[in-house]
Design a protein around this motif. Structure first.
Motif: not given
Length: 154
Positions: A46, A48, A50, A65, A98, A102, A105-107, A109, A125
Motif C-alpha cells: 500500500t 503507507s 504496509l 476504521a 481504532d 496502524r 487498522t489499515e490492513g 479494512q 505502522l
C-alpha cells in the motif's frame, strides 16, 4: 518556510541510532527483509508501506476504521520468532480497529469477513521505535490474520 530534509520518522530513527547502534542494525535488517519481500509475486504494498498477501479471500462485509472486529491471528518477527497467537489460546480476540497498531487498522479494512491475509508491517505502522514486551524496538512485524466478524458501532 523551507521543507525539512528529514521526515519525523527519519529524524527519530537517526537520533535513536546515534544513542543505540544495535537498534539501528535491527531496523536495517528488517528493512532489508521488507525490500526483498516486496518483490514476491503475491505480495502487494500500500501507499503507507504496509505489505500484504491474500491467503484466502472471503466474501463478507469489510470493516471501517471505527468498527470492532473479531479475528484469529499469529504474530511473528521477521526471523519467525512468534510473540502472540490467538489460535494457541483457543479463542479469537475482538477489538476496535481504532485501538490497534496502524498496520492492523489499515490492513483489516482491506479484508472481507472470511478472509485470511498475511500482513508485513514496517515498524512505522507497528510499535515504532518502542519496545513492546518481547517485541524489540524498531521491529517489522508479520501477522497471519483471519477476519471472523465485523460489528458497526451503535
Amino acid at each position: 518556510n523551507k521543507k525539512p530534509l528529514l521526515t519525523d520518522d527519519q529524524a527519530n530513527l537517526l537520533f535513536m541510532c546515534h544513542s543505540n547502534p544495535q537498534l539501528c542494525a535491527h531496523v536495517k535488517q528488517d528493512e532489508k527483509f521488507l525490500v526483498e519481500n516486496k518483490k514476491k509475486q503475491n505480495v502487494k504494498t500500500t501507499a503507507s508501506g504496509l505489505q500484504y498477501e491474500v491467503i484466502t479471500q472471503g466474501s463478507g462485509m469489510k470493516p471501517n476504521a471505527t468498527d470492532s472486529v473479531t479475528v484469529n491471528y499469529m504474530g511473528t518477527l521477521t526471523d519467525g520468532t512468534e510473540f502472540d497467537n490467538s489460535y494457541k489460546r483457543g479463542q479469537p480476540i475482538t477489538f476496535s480497529l481504532d485501538r490497534v497498531i496502524r498496520g492492523w487498522t489499515e490492513g483489516l479494512q482491506l479484508m472481507s469477513v472470511g478472509s485470511k491475509y498475511k500482513f508485513y508491517v514496517p515498524y512505522q505502522l507497528g510499535y515504532g521505535l518502542n519496545e513492546m514486551g518481547s517485541i524489540p524496538a524498531g521491529s517489522a512485524l508479520v501477522f497471519e490474520v483471519e477476519l471472523l466478524d465485523v460489528k458497526r458501532p451503535e
